[in-house]
Write a protein that holds these residues in place. Structure first.
Motif, PDB file in Angstrom:
ATOM      1  N   PHE A 129      97.993  45.166 126.126  1.00 22.74           N
ATOM      2  CA  PHE A 129      96.626  45.572 125.725  1.00 22.74           C
ATOM      3  C   PHE A 129      96.662  46.553 124.568  1.00 22.74           C
ATOM      4  N   GLN A 130      95.804  46.292 123.566  1.00 28.32           N
ATOM      5  CA  GLN A 130      95.729  47.131 122.353  1.00 28.32           C
ATOM      6  C   GLN A 130      94.452  47.987 122.423  1.00 28.32           C
ATOM      7  N   PRO A 131      94.547  49.230 122.938  1.00 28.82           N
ATOM      8  CA  PRO A 131      93.305  50.015 123.105  1.00 28.82           C
ATOM      9  C   PRO A 131      92.798  50.668 121.798  1.00 28.82           C
ATOM     10  N   TRP A 132      91.575  50.726 121.649  1.00 34.07           N
ATOM     11  CA  TRP A 132      90.999  51.454 120.494  1.00 34.07           C
ATOM     12  C   TRP A 132      89.707  52.155 120.910  1.00 34.07           C
ATOM     13  N   ILE A 133      89.374  53.196 120.182  1.00 35.27           N
ATOM     14  CA  ILE A 133      88.098  53.923 120.357  1.00 35.27           C
ATOM     15  C   ILE A 133      87.461  54.019 118.982  1.00 35.27           C
ATOM     16  N   SER A 134      86.182  53.624 118.896  1.00 33.90           N
ATOM     17  CA  SER A 134      85.534  53.757 117.579  1.00 33.90           C
ATOM     18  C   SER A 134      84.465  54.845 117.636  1.00 33.90           C
ATOM     19  N   VAL A 135      84.437  55.678 116.592  1.00 38.69           N
ATOM     20  CA  VAL A 135      83.376  56.710 116.471  1.00 38.69           C
ATOM     21  C   VAL A 135      82.585  56.383 115.204  1.00 38.69           C
ATOM     22  N   HIS A 136      81.336  56.115 115.397  1.00 38.79           N
ATOM     23  CA  HIS A 136      80.532  55.633 114.268  1.00 38.79           C
ATOM     24  C   HIS A 136      79.244  56.481 114.185  1.00 38.79           C
ATOM     25  N   THR A 137      78.929  56.968 112.982  1.00 38.71           N
ATOM     26  CA  THR A 137      77.728  57.821 112.821  1.00 38.71           C
ATOM     27  C   THR A 137      76.719  57.121 111.935  1.00 38.71           C
ATOM     28  N   GLU A 138      75.494  57.199 112.329  1.00 43.33           N
ATOM     29  CA  GLU A 138      74.427  56.683 111.457  1.00 43.33           C
ATOM     30  C   GLU A 138      73.223  57.615 111.561  1.00 43.33           C
ATOM     31  N   HIS A 139      72.347  57.525 110.582  1.00 45.63           N
ATOM     32  CA  HIS A 139      71.164  58.406 110.655  1.00 45.63           C
ATOM     33  C   HIS A 139      69.996  57.791 109.889  1.00 45.63           C
ATOM     34  N   ASP A 140      68.804  58.174 110.280  1.00 43.07           N
ATOM     35  CA  ASP A 140      67.622  57.903 109.449  1.00 43.07           C
ATOM     36  C   ASP A 140      66.954  59.264 109.208  1.00 43.07           C
ATOM     37  N   ASN A 141      65.659  59.264 108.790  1.00 45.54           N
ATOM     38  CA  ASN A 141      65.019  60.548 108.466  1.00 45.54           C
ATOM     39  C   ASN A 141      64.834  61.438 109.675  1.00 45.54           C
ATOM     40  N   HIS A 142      64.767  60.812 110.846  1.00 42.87           N
ATOM     41  CA  HIS A 142      64.410  61.604 112.022  1.00 42.87           C
ATOM     42  C   HIS A 142      65.564  61.842 112.978  1.00 42.87           C
ATOM     43  N   HIS A 143      66.498  60.951 112.963  1.00 38.10           N
ATOM     44  CA  HIS A 143      67.542  61.053 113.979  1.00 38.10           C
ATOM     45  C   HIS A 143      68.942  60.841 113.410  1.00 38.10           C
ATOM     46  N   VAL A 144      69.890  61.448 114.132  1.00 40.26           N
ATOM     47  CA  VAL A 144      71.314  61.164 113.872  1.00 40.26           C
ATOM     48  C   VAL A 144      71.861  60.536 115.158  1.00 40.26           C
ATOM     49  N   ARG A 145      72.557  59.424 115.018  1.00 37.58           N
ATOM     50  CA  ARG A 145      73.158  58.795 116.215  1.00 37.58           C
ATOM     51  C   ARG A 145      74.672  58.699 116.013  1.00 37.58           C
ATOM     52  N   ILE A 146      75.372  59.183 117.039  1.00 37.01           N
ATOM     53  CA  ILE A 146      76.843  59.069 116.989  1.00 37.01           C
ATOM     54  C   ILE A 146      77.255  58.137 118.131  1.00 37.01           C
ATOM     55  N   TRP A 147      77.868  56.998 117.764  1.00 39.17           N
ATOM     56  CA  TRP A 147      78.256  55.994 118.766  1.00 39.17           C
ATOM     57  C   TRP A 147      79.738  56.178 119.085  1.00 39.17           C
ATOM     58  N   VAL A 148      80.025  56.237 120.359  1.00 35.03           N
ATOM     59  CA  VAL A 148      81.433  56.281 120.781  1.00 35.03           C
ATOM     60  C   VAL A 148      81.672  55.052 121.670  1.00 35.03           C
ATOM     61  N   GLU A 149      82.509  54.139 121.190  1.00 36.79           N
ATOM     62  CA  GLU A 149      82.698  52.856 121.889  1.00 36.79           C
ATOM     63  C   GLU A 149      84.189  52.631 122.122  1.00 36.79           C
ATOM     64  N   ASP A 150      84.501  51.966 123.227  1.00 35.09           N
ATOM     65  CA  ASP A 150      85.922  51.636 123.458  1.00 35.09           C
ATOM     66  C   ASP A 150      86.008  50.188 123.907  1.00 35.09           C
ATOM     67  N   ASN A 151      87.241  49.714 124.056  1.00 35.17           N
ATOM     68  CA  ASN A 151      87.400  48.338 124.552  1.00 35.17           C
ATOM     69  C   ASN A 151      88.033  48.338 125.927  1.00 35.17           C
ATOM     70  N   GLY A 152      87.585  49.388 126.709  1.00 35.20           N
ATOM     71  CA  GLY A 152      88.154  49.562 128.054  1.00 35.20           C
ATOM     72  C   GLY A 152      87.511  48.665 129.103  1.00 35.20           C
ATOM     73  N   GLY A 153      86.598  47.823 128.758  1.00 29.51           N
ATOM     74  CA  GLY A 153      86.004  46.877 129.718  1.00 29.51           C
ATOM     75  C   GLY A 153      84.684  47.344 130.290  1.00 29.51           C
ATOM     76  N   GLY A 154      84.319  48.602 130.024  1.00 30.58           N
ATOM     77  CA  GLY A 154      82.975  49.061 130.421  1.00 30.58           C
ATOM     78  C   GLY A 154      82.901  49.651 131.811  1.00 30.58           C
ATOM     79  N   ILE A 155      81.718  49.992 132.244  1.00 32.45           N
ATOM     80  CA  ILE A 155      81.460  50.677 133.520  1.00 32.45           C
ATOM     81  C   ILE A 155      80.776  49.698 134.447  1.00 32.45           C
ATOM     82  N   ASP A 156      81.186  49.718 135.696  1.00 32.04           N
ATOM     83  CA  ASP A 156      80.534  48.864 136.690  1.00 32.04           C
ATOM     84  C   ASP A 156      79.022  49.071 136.602  1.00 32.04           C
ATOM     85  N   PRO A 157      78.230  48.028 136.367  1.00 29.41           N
ATOM     86  CA  PRO A 157      76.764  48.204 136.184  1.00 29.41           C
ATOM     87  C   PRO A 157      76.096  48.930 137.346  1.00 29.41           C
ATOM     88  N   ARG A 158      76.682  48.826 138.552  1.00 28.68           N
ATOM     89  CA  ARG A 158      76.088  49.519 139.688  1.00 28.68           C
ATOM     90  C   ARG A 158      76.242  51.037 139.560  1.00 28.68           C
TER      91      ARG A 158
END
Ligand code: ADP
Length: 914
Positions: free
Chosen positions: A828-857
């Motif tokens: 398995f090749q793990p990675w974490i991505s940190v991505h920033t975006e913004h508009d006039n009102h907000h700044v959003r910082i996305w932190v994503e991984d390929n760990g398979g996610g969280i049990d929806p429950r």
């Protein structure tokens, strides 16, 4: 026939018979005896009258008879004496004094000639003249009278004036006038006057003479020479001036009604007083009659107009037959226009509404049979255009007695009054009803010797208090007043008498013994002299409202206690942050008394930044969204820092203008402290957790430095040390020292407590700080960090270290998930991505991984404190919960979703505008 009669008849010239048997008187005979020859010559004159003749006989020439006579008489003796026989001869001789001697005689043969004898008939003739004059006067007078009587009313003044003129001319009166008694002011008024063209004008038509004529006694002075009467009648003098003249009264039934005034008149005419009286009466009587007639006529016209205007008119019952005569106006207003003015009683009664008809008929009978005056109001059968009843007042009475009895009366349209009366009565009844059923009692108290005694109560007294009017006496009233309120009641009476009006409130007992709160409003009425007459007032039962007011007061008190005793801080302040009220807890924080709070300014305890934020927030309140809640930080006296959760509610005026703010605050400092401590300990935990990574991070430059040091030492041992080589190695070591120092520095900074207040900062700074701490560690674990480029374009408000802490948490959590996944899958090749975006009102910082996610429950629960899926001793379950709190505190939101490869967290923060 006596001889005297014969003589009288002859003297009057009524006989043309043969000469009477003359008895010759003895000489000297009375009258004249003239001896004539056959030719008519006068031979001798004898007799008693002889002396009065102008001409005496002369011998030569012997005069003819006709020469002695006046010209008109001479004709009688034309010819010769023989022709004159058997005739009565009226002969006028020239008298000695120039007068004319009137004679009557006859001629007879005498000796050879003739004897003429004549008697004096002067008296007889003048008497005849007088009676002729009188006859003429009489004719003239009656003519005048007649003309005055028959001429039209419009010509009356003109005709009268003509008569006055002919009167003046006939009697040669220079100024003549008729004065009438003025009806209005009882003085005398010249009705008409005439003045000869050469005489001064004594009077004007219409001139007022005042009452001066009243003092002339009309009974005694039939005519009065003013010249003589001057002293007796000074007022007459002023009427006539200095002129001669006299007055002739005309008396009618009431006394003197007119005076004929003759000015500048000396009265040479031989007219008797009786004639003057007759003359005056002949002018005045018909004139007064006509004037009366005219007045009567005008009065009648006025009356008719009035009847027409009033819709009224007379009626008269016919004594014999059962019918009635109505005034034409009445006919018209009863809409009987075309019929005759006389109609049967039945027809008349049929016009009356059946409801009133019988009563009217019976009253008419009472009037006729008993003479009882009639007065009643009746409706007509028909109604007016608006459908309202037409009302008439019918009044009648008996006139005259016995045979001459008449029953007359009038009918008057009183619809207006009657309908208004009915409406007023209805309104009155409604008002009575209203008063009776209202909780108000209207009363009147009479003023008697300083006391006010009950005189009237409206009917509402009974329903209100249960007392009847009879029970409400002066003494009982005082008795009903609540004992505690009696002083109030007595004061109320005193004030009423003193000031004229009063308004008070006291309790009065009703019949059941219950007390009512009465609002008493009273006014004193005074008479013309300002003395009290009575008091008119009103009692209003205000028990309910008084109780309600008491309840409001009680609840206000409770509310006040609540506010005072509340552990929360409650205050009101103006938009400029000046306090108008603050409760005890607030005062306690401010270390002062609650009374000292009003006037203080909230900004006093806020930093400049906090104040700006606070004012900005308050100004965003609108009538639609009047509430805002925020956590504010204050610098309170004697304290380090306070955090208050503060709720504001704006109060607006009708224009939407913010007037006041009501606020409730809760001290959040303790919570905030523990939160801070929690964040701090979570941070420390993160640091601890990162210790391995950090050791690696610091080991790396240490390894590089050791290699460099080993190599340099080796060269030194060989004696082969070149300056360039040494410099290069030392520079590398220095770079590594700097790198290690940076890491340690950052660690120190990160480990410190956050600033007290939020500051604007660049979120890219936090990402860079995070990467500085974690990059090496991640590489050591074989986790790839994918970072997109940062643009430093926006800022957010908060704490840079705390955002860093959040990012570290997210990345560390992702790493844990990735590593545990790789344990099962070595490829398995793990990675974490940190991505920033913004508009006039907000700044959003996305932190994503390929760990398979969280049990929806579990997705919903992962932000709960102490929730962890990691083994005990490994996970704390605090990372995400603290991160959530940090982001929220910075006004942002931390959210999670499962992406394509694994969990995808999003930090959303509001951008600082401008
Ligand atoms: P801890 O990490 O101490 O367990 P956290 O509050 O940080 O506490 O995380 C709570 C739980 O959320 C973790 O135990 C884990 O099950 C889950 N979790 C957090 N991040 C991820 C992720 N990136 N992928 C999968 N699960 C995650």
């Amino acid at each position: 026939m006596t001889s005297g009669d014969k003589l009288f008849g002859r003297l009057l010239g009524r006989s043309s018979v043969a000469p009477p048997d003359i008895i010759y008187p003895a000489q000297p005979a009375t009258g004249l005896q003239l001896q004539l020859d056959n030719q008519g010559r006068v031979l001798h004159i004898g007799g008693t009258l002889r002396q009065q003749l102008a001409q005496h006989l002369t011998r030569d020439p012997t005069p003819l008879l006709r020469d002695l006579l006046c010209t008109h008489s001479a004709l009688v003796v034309e010819g010769i004496p023989t022709d004159w026989q058997r005739h009565s001869l009226d002969l006028d001789f020239h008298g000695a004094a120039g007068q004319i001697l009137h004679t009557r005689g006859a001629i007879e043969p005498h000796n050879d000639g003739w004897l003429l004898w004549a008697l004096d008939i002067g008296d007889l003739l003048s008497g005849r003249q007088t009676s002729q004059d009188r006859e003429q006067n009489h004719q003239l007078i009656s003519q005048m009278s007649e003309q005055l009587r028959v001429c039209s009313l419009t010509r009356l003044p003109e005709v009268f004036n003509e008569h006055l003129r002919s009167l003046a001319q006939r009697w040669h009166i220079p100024c003549v006038a008729l004065a009438l008694l003025d009806q209005q002011d009882q003085g005398w008024l010249i009705y008409s006057q005439y003045t000869a063209h050469d005489a001064p004008t004594l009077w004007q038509t219409g001139q007022r003479l005042g009452t001066s004529l009243d003092s002339v006694n009309g009974n005694t002075s039939l005519s009065l020479n003013v010249g003589q009467g001057r002293s007796e009648h000074p007022r007459l003098h002023s009427v006539f001036g200095n002129a001669d003249g006299f007055l002739v009264p005309y008396r009618d039934g009431q006394g003197v009604a007119a005076w004929l005034l003759c000015g500048f008149y000396t009265g040479q005419q031989q007219t008797s007083e009786r004639d003057w009286l007759n003359l005056t009466a002949a002018l005045a009587a018909p004139l007064l009659g006509r004037l009366r007639e005219q007045r009567h006529h005008q009065q009648l016209e006025r009356l008719e107009a009035l009847q027409g205007l009033l819709g009224t008119g007379w009626w008269e019952l016919r004594p014999t037959r059962a019918d009635i005569q109505l005034a034409p106006q009445l006919m018209r207003s009863l809409s009987l226009e075309d019929g005759p003015t006389r109609l049967s009683l039945a027809t008349w009664l049929n016009l009356i509404h059946p409801a009133d008809r019988q009563e009217l008929n019976s009253r008419l009978q009472d009037l006729q049979a008993l003479g009882k005056p009639l007065l009643t109001s009746v409706r007509l059968q028909r109604t007016d255009a608006a459908g309202l009843p037409i009302w008439y007042r019918v009044q009648g009475q008996v006139l005259g007695v016995g045979e001459n009895r008449r029953w007359i009366g009038f009918m008057l349209d009183i619809s207006d009054i009657k309908n208004q009366q009915l409406q007023a009565a209805a309104a009155h009844a409604r008002l009575d009803n209203l008063i009776a059923s209202s909780p108000a009692v209207i009363y009147v108290q009479r003023y008697v010797n300083g006391a006010l005694l009950p005189a009237f109560y409206s009917d509402s007294l009974l329903p209100l208090l249960g007392w009847t009017l009879a029970e409400a006496t002066h003494d009982s009233l005082v008795d009903w007043v609540h004992p505690e309120d009696r002083d109030l009641y007595f004061e109320r009476t005193r004030q009423l008498l003193r000031e004229g009006s009063v308004r008070s409130r006291y309790r009065v007992r009703d019949k059941q013994g219950d007390y009512h709160w009465l609002l008493d409003e009273s006014k004193l009425l005074r008479d013309d002299l300002g003395l009290p007459v009575e008091a008119v007032g009103l009692w209003l039962d205000v028990t309910e409202s008084t109780q309600a007011a008491q309840q409001v007061k009680d609840s206000e008190e409770r509310y006040r206690i609540l506010v005072e005793d509340s552990p929360a801080m409650i205050c009101r302040y103006r938009p400029d942050l000046t306090l108008t009220f603050g409760n005890t807890p607030l005062a306690n924080y401010m270390e002062c008394q609650p009374e000292q709070l009003p006037g203080m300014n909230l900004s006093h305890w806020l930093s400049e930044d906090q104040r700006q934020l606070f004012v900005q927030r308050i100004h965003q309140l609108t009538p639609e969204f009047p509430v805002s809640t925020a956590e504010i930080s204050l610098q309170l006296p004697g304290r380090e820092h306070a955090w208050w959760v503060w709720s504001d509610r704006g109060v607006f005026d009708e224009h939407g203008q913010l007037q006041e703010i009501q606020a409730v605050g809760r001290d959040n400092t303790e919570v905030r402290r523990s939160q801070q401590q929690l964040t701090q300990s979570a941070k420390m935990a993160t640091l601890g957790e990162m210790a391995t990574g950090l050791a690696h991070e610091i080991n790396q430059p240490l390894n590089v430095m050791r290699m460099a040091v080993v190599n340099v030492l080796k060269r030194l041992g060989n004696g082969d040390v070149q300056v360039d080589y040494l410099t290069e190695k030392l520079q590398r070591i220095d770079a590594q020292v700097q790198r290690a120092a940076r890491i340690v520095d950052h660690m120190r900074v990160f480990g410190r407590r956050s600033e007290v207040e939020q500051q604007p900062f660049d979120p890219a700074q936090a990402v860079e700080g995070t990467l500085a701490l974690l990059t090496e560690g991640m590489r050591g674990k074989g986790v790839e960090l994918r970072i997109t480029a940062q643009d430093h374009a926006v800022q957010v408000n908060g704490y840079v270290d705390q955002l860093e802490q959040v990012l570290i948490n997210l990345i560390v959590n992702a790493r844990d998930a990735l590593l545990s996944k790789r344990e099962n899958d070595r490829a398995f090749q793990p990675w974490i991505s940190v991505h920033t975006e913004h508009d006039n009102h907000h700044v959003r910082i996305w932190v994503e991984d390929n760990g398979g996610g969280i049990d929806p429950r579990l997705l919903e629960r992962i932000f709960e404190p102490f929730f962890t899926t990691k083994p005990i001793g490994v996970g704390t379950g605090l990372g995400l919960s603290v991160s959530y709190g940090i982001v929220e505190n910075m006004g942002g939101r931390l959210s999670v979703a499962n992406g394509e490869h694994g969990a995808k967290f999003c930090i959303e923060l509001p951008a600082v505008e401008g």
